[in-house]
Write an enzyme that holds these catalytic residues in place. Structure first.
Site, PDB file in Angstrom:
ATOM      1  N   GLU B  70       1.519  -0.875  -0.197  1.00 17.20           N
ATOM      2  CA  GLU B  70      -0.238   0.148  -0.329  1.00 17.20           C
ATOM      3  C   GLU B  70       0.886   0.802  -0.270  1.00 17.20           C
ATOM      4  O   GLU B  70       0.657   1.747  -1.228  1.00 17.20           O
ATOM      5  CB  GLU B  70      -0.833  -0.006   1.179  1.00 17.20           C
ATOM      6  N   HIS B 138     -11.552  -5.228   9.258  1.00 19.33           N
ATOM      7  CA  HIS B 138     -12.052  -4.369   7.978  1.00 19.33           C
ATOM      8  C   HIS B 138     -13.590  -4.438   8.076  1.00 19.33           C
ATOM      9  O   HIS B 138     -14.677  -4.678   7.409  1.00 19.33           O
ATOM     10  CB  HIS B 138     -12.423  -6.197   7.440  1.00 19.33           C
TER      11      HIS B 138
HETATM   12  C1  TPP Z   1      -2.372  -4.521   4.467  1.00 20.58           C
HETATM   13  C2  TPP Z   1      -3.411  -5.307   3.490  1.00 20.58           C
HETATM   14  N1  TPP Z   1      -3.859  -5.403   1.809  1.00 20.58           N
HETATM   15  C3  TPP Z   1      -4.391  -6.027   1.417  1.00 20.58           C
HETATM   16  C4  TPP Z   1      -5.135  -6.772   2.323  1.00 20.58           C
HETATM   17  C5  TPP Z   1      -6.390  -7.600   1.706  1.00 20.58           C
HETATM   18  N2  TPP Z   1      -6.236  -9.306   1.457  1.00 20.58           N
HETATM   19  C6  TPP Z   1      -5.879 -10.308   2.213  1.00 20.58           C
HETATM   20  S1  TPP Z   1      -5.366 -11.876   2.060  1.00 20.58           S
HETATM   21  C7  TPP Z   1      -4.382 -10.982   0.549  1.00 20.58           C
HETATM   22  C8  TPP Z   1      -3.436 -11.599  -0.049  1.00 20.58           C
HETATM   23  C9  TPP Z   1      -2.898 -12.147   1.039  1.00 20.58           C
HETATM   24  O1  TPP Z   1      -1.585 -13.095   0.066  1.00 20.58           O
HETATM   25  P1  TPP Z   1      -0.355 -13.707   1.392  1.00 20.58           P
HETATM   26  O2  TPP Z   1      -0.363 -12.761   2.142  1.00 20.58           O
HETATM   27  O3  TPP Z   1       0.300 -14.437   0.177  1.00 20.58           O
HETATM   28  O4  TPP Z   1      -1.574 -14.737   1.669  1.00 20.58           O
HETATM   29  P2  TPP Z   1      -2.194 -15.885   1.807  1.00 20.58           P
HETATM   30  O5  TPP Z   1      -3.664 -15.114   1.154  1.00 20.58           O
HETATM   31  O6  TPP Z   1      -2.022 -16.854   0.318  1.00 20.58           O
HETATM   32  O7  TPP Z   1      -2.812 -17.087   2.786  1.00 20.58           O
HETATM   33  C10 TPP Z   1      -4.791  -9.191   0.092  1.00 20.58           C
HETATM   34  C11 TPP Z   1      -4.464  -8.450  -0.655  1.00 20.58           C
HETATM   35  C12 TPP Z   1      -4.614  -7.300   3.554  1.00 20.58           C
HETATM   36  N3  TPP Z   1      -6.703  -7.750   4.521  1.00 20.58           N
HETATM   37  N4  TPP Z   1      -4.157  -6.666   3.622  1.00 20.58           N
END
Ligand code: TPP
Lengths: 322, 344
Positions: B70, B138
């Site tokens: 971000e 959220h």
């Molecule tokens: C700071 C932040 N940015 C965006 C999100 C939205 N978001 C939730 S999970 C996710 C993907 C996360 O990917 P990863 O870290 O690889 O974990 P996975 O979901 O694959 O377990 C996103 C973009 C968030 N929760 N927090």
């Protein structure tokens, strides 16, 4: 589920295989149950599920003691069960009941319980990567031999928090184990589109932190790597990063149709199901016994959650300050 | 004068926002979009599907899928804007804006002033707000943090017509503009939460804009003024319907822009009704409602026949359990009761 004291590199004895298998099976069946209850409207909100990644939480937490801590993510169900949150308390929390591990205030994305060494899961991607340094710092300053493990996805390694936390843990030689669950996608985005370095383990090197890549579908491999890293952290030798190559068998969250992945890729990984990999070491009778005991545990958990009271509305106002 | 027929069709807010971005991208090659999961093939088109189809038209060069970073999203928007691009940056949830407070508050908001007026930062940041049973990280409505910052403009549209028009204005504006939308209002699913109101609106097919800084009187009335945004706006309208059956006529105002505030419309209404309630889903203390209340108290005290009332989410983090979330967020009954209380 916390293991009896194990020394690093213990050969996988039968008891360990049984324990790990049952641990993974509990998570798998829990997630399947939860999915159904969500579709039936019993569980509100949304879900980020853990099917497919069971070997990581189970292998890591099997090495940790009850007084070691973990941080978790928006996908915490597996971590919670593996660290010792009961199926009852987890299920009740998902239902929004007062008997849940966070009294109904946390929900799916914030499962946790200090009593078992799990910070309420952090749903801000990368959020755990800085907070875990504080856990480690407290442990170091108090000269305890506890360790803190931090679970995060490969997607989180693009947050500044990952880099700040890693570097700080390195320079302070904190008793931390960083567990990257590289399931290839952050939400819909494949890691290769957002990182020119394919392996997260490579990133650790830039900060002087030892790292290794393990097969995240093989619970024994995850466990062995974690055992070494934890032993090193306990001995004051600082952090280690373990990158577990794994795959989520479901969508990112409940509304995800997974059109950004191919059927072939999903099938390839399904063939490496961690339950199949370890299951090869079990005989049929043993796995049936585990199925039955897990089913009983989950029947009980669902019933417990269902029959538990809702929080009183006034409870919403309690607990903001200490 | 020849009669002009304005052609319209009903759109959801998500569709209206998508059209606004597409039209502005066609109109001005400096406009581009960046954010997480906005353009991946087979992906979501952003967390709430607002961007579906855009990558097919504009390609990956102008619909940029970023890493989960971000700070980089907001920082890149600032830098590109300084050089005359018009970035539209996306936060999947407004809760993640705290990841890029520095870029928004220290850079975007201040560069023009710090440069002695030599620079401008024509960027847009879109961010969905609102409690939807997803818990503390959220479910926030963080508009007020940004209302506080000189140099930022903050808008909060609640229907498709105004969402499209004000997003276009935001993209054309030479200042950083934060656009807050409510998750429950994007499509038709939130209808129940919004007091049963139809969440689609007639939207012209031709180009139009809605000015930043101008409030809308959603329902005229004489007895009390109710200022509200997003889901709270629809609940205020539902409350006004109920009160009307008891011969109490509320004037319901959608401020649409939270900074700069349309004082003229709000003051004018309060001078007519003598009573003011502000409803928002942000928490009470330090919420933007306090700013509205303070300004009205400053300027219209002589007209007030009752204390100004703020109806806001209770001062707690968003809890996950439905019964708890319901207990803290402003409901129709509270608005009805508060207006009655003001009327004595
Ligand atoms: C700071 C932040 N940015 C965006 C999100 C939205 N978001 C939730 S999970 C996710 C993907 C996360 O990917 P990863 O870290 O690889 O974990 P996975 O979901 O694959 O377990 C996103 C973009 C968030 N929760 N927090």
């Amino acid at each position: 589920m916390t293991a009896p004291e194990q020394t690093p590199g213990d050969p996988a004895d039968a008891a360990m295989v049984d324990r790990l298998y049952r641990g993974m099976l509990l998570i798998r069946r829990f997630e399947e149950r939860v999915y159904r209850l969500f579709l039936e409207g019993e569980i509100p909100g949304t879900l980020h599920q853990y099917h497919g990644q069971e070997a990581v939480a189970t292998g890591v937490c099997d090495v940790l003691r009850l007084d070691d801590w973990i941080t978790s993510t928006h996908r915490p169900h597996g971590h919670a069960l593996a660290k010792g949150v009961s199926a009852r308390a987890a299920m009740a929390e998902l239902d929004g009941k007062r008997t849940g591990c966070c009294a109904g205030k946390g929900g799916s994305m914030h499962l946790g319980d200090p009593a078992v060494g799990m910070l309420p899961a952090i749903a801000i991607v990368g959020g755990g990567n800085t907070v875990v340094t504080g856990l480690g710092l407290a442990m170091k300053l108090r000269k305890s031999d506890q360790v803190a493990a931090c679970f995060f996805g490969e997607g989180a390694t693009n947050e500044g928090a990952f880099h700040e936390g890693l570097n700080f843990a390195a320079v302070e030689q904190l008793p931390i184990v960083l567990i990257c669950e590289n399931n290839l996608y952050g939400a819909s985005t494949p890691f290769h589109r957002v990182s020119l370095v394919p392996d997260v383990a490579e990133r650790a090197k830039a900060y002087g932190v030892p790292s290794q890549i393990v097969d995240g579908m093989d619970v024994l491999a995850v466990r062995a790597a974690t055992a070494d890293a934890v032993a090193s952290a306990r001995a004051g030798a600082g952090p280690t990063l373990i990158e577990c190559k794994t795959y989520r068998f479901t969508g990112h969250s409940r509304s995800d149709a997974r059109d950004y992945r191919t059927d072939e890729e999903e099938a390839e990984w399904a063939a490496r199901d961690p339950l199949l990999v370890l299951g090869a070491r079990l005989d049929q009778a043993a796995s049936e016994l585990f199925e039955a005991s897990v089913k009983a545990e989950l029947d009980d958990a669902v019933e417990f959650a269902r029959s538990s009271p809702w929080p009183e509305p006034a409870e919403a106002l309690e607990g903001v300050y200490a | 004068m020849p009669e002009t027929v304005i052609e319209t069709r009903r759109l959801t807010i998500a569709e209206a926002l998508r059209e606004a971005i597409a039209e502005e991208m066609r109109r001005d090659e400096n406009v581009f979009l960046l954010g997480e999961d906005v353009g991946v093939e087979g992906g979501f088109g952003g967390a709430f599907g607002v961007y579906l189809g855009l990558v097919e038209e504009f390609g990956h060069e102008r619909i940029i899928d970023t890493p989960i970073s971000e700070k980089a999203i907001a920082g890149a928007a600032v830098g590109a804007a300084v050089l005359g691009m018009r970035p539209v940056a996306d936060m999947q949830y407004s809760d993640f804006l705290f990841e890029c407070m520095d870029e928004l508050v220290n850079q975007a908001a201040k560069l023009r002033y710090m440069s002695g007026g030599k620079l401008s930062v024509p960027m847009v940041m879109r961010a969905p707000v609102g409690a939807t049973l997803r818990g503390a990280q959220h479910g926030q409505c963080p508009e007020s943090y940004f209302v506080h910052v000189p140099g930022l403009k903050v808008v909060a549209p609640s229907d498709a017509y105004h969402a499209k028009g004000i997003l276009k204005s935001a993209i054309r504006d030479d200042n950083p503009v934060l656009v807050f939308e409510h998750k429950l209002l994007y499509g038709s699913k939130g209808r129940e939460a919004a007091g049963g109101y139809d969440l689609t609106a007639e939207v012209p097919t031709d180009d139009y804009t809605v000015p930043i800084g101008k409030a809308i009187i959603k329902r005229p009335g004489t007895d009390a003024t109710v200022v509200a945004t997003h889901v709270s706006l629809y609940r205020a309208l539902a409350a006004a319907d109920q009160l009307a059956s008891e011969d109490i006529e509320c004037e319901v105002i959608d401020p649409l822009t939270l900074n700069p505030l349309d004082e003229q419309t709000i003051f004018g209404s309060v001078q007519k009704t003598g009573r003011l309630a502000i409803v928002h889903e942000d928490t009470l203390t330090g919420g933007w409602g306090a700013e509205v209340a303070a300004r009205v108290a400053d300027d219209c005290l002589a007209y007030l026949e009752a204390p100004i009332k703020r109806i806001a989410t209770r001062d707690v983090p968003a809890p996950a359990a439905p019964v708890l979330e319901q207990a803290i967020v402003p409901q129709v009954e509270t608005i009805v009761a508060t207006v009655k209380e003001m009327l004595g």
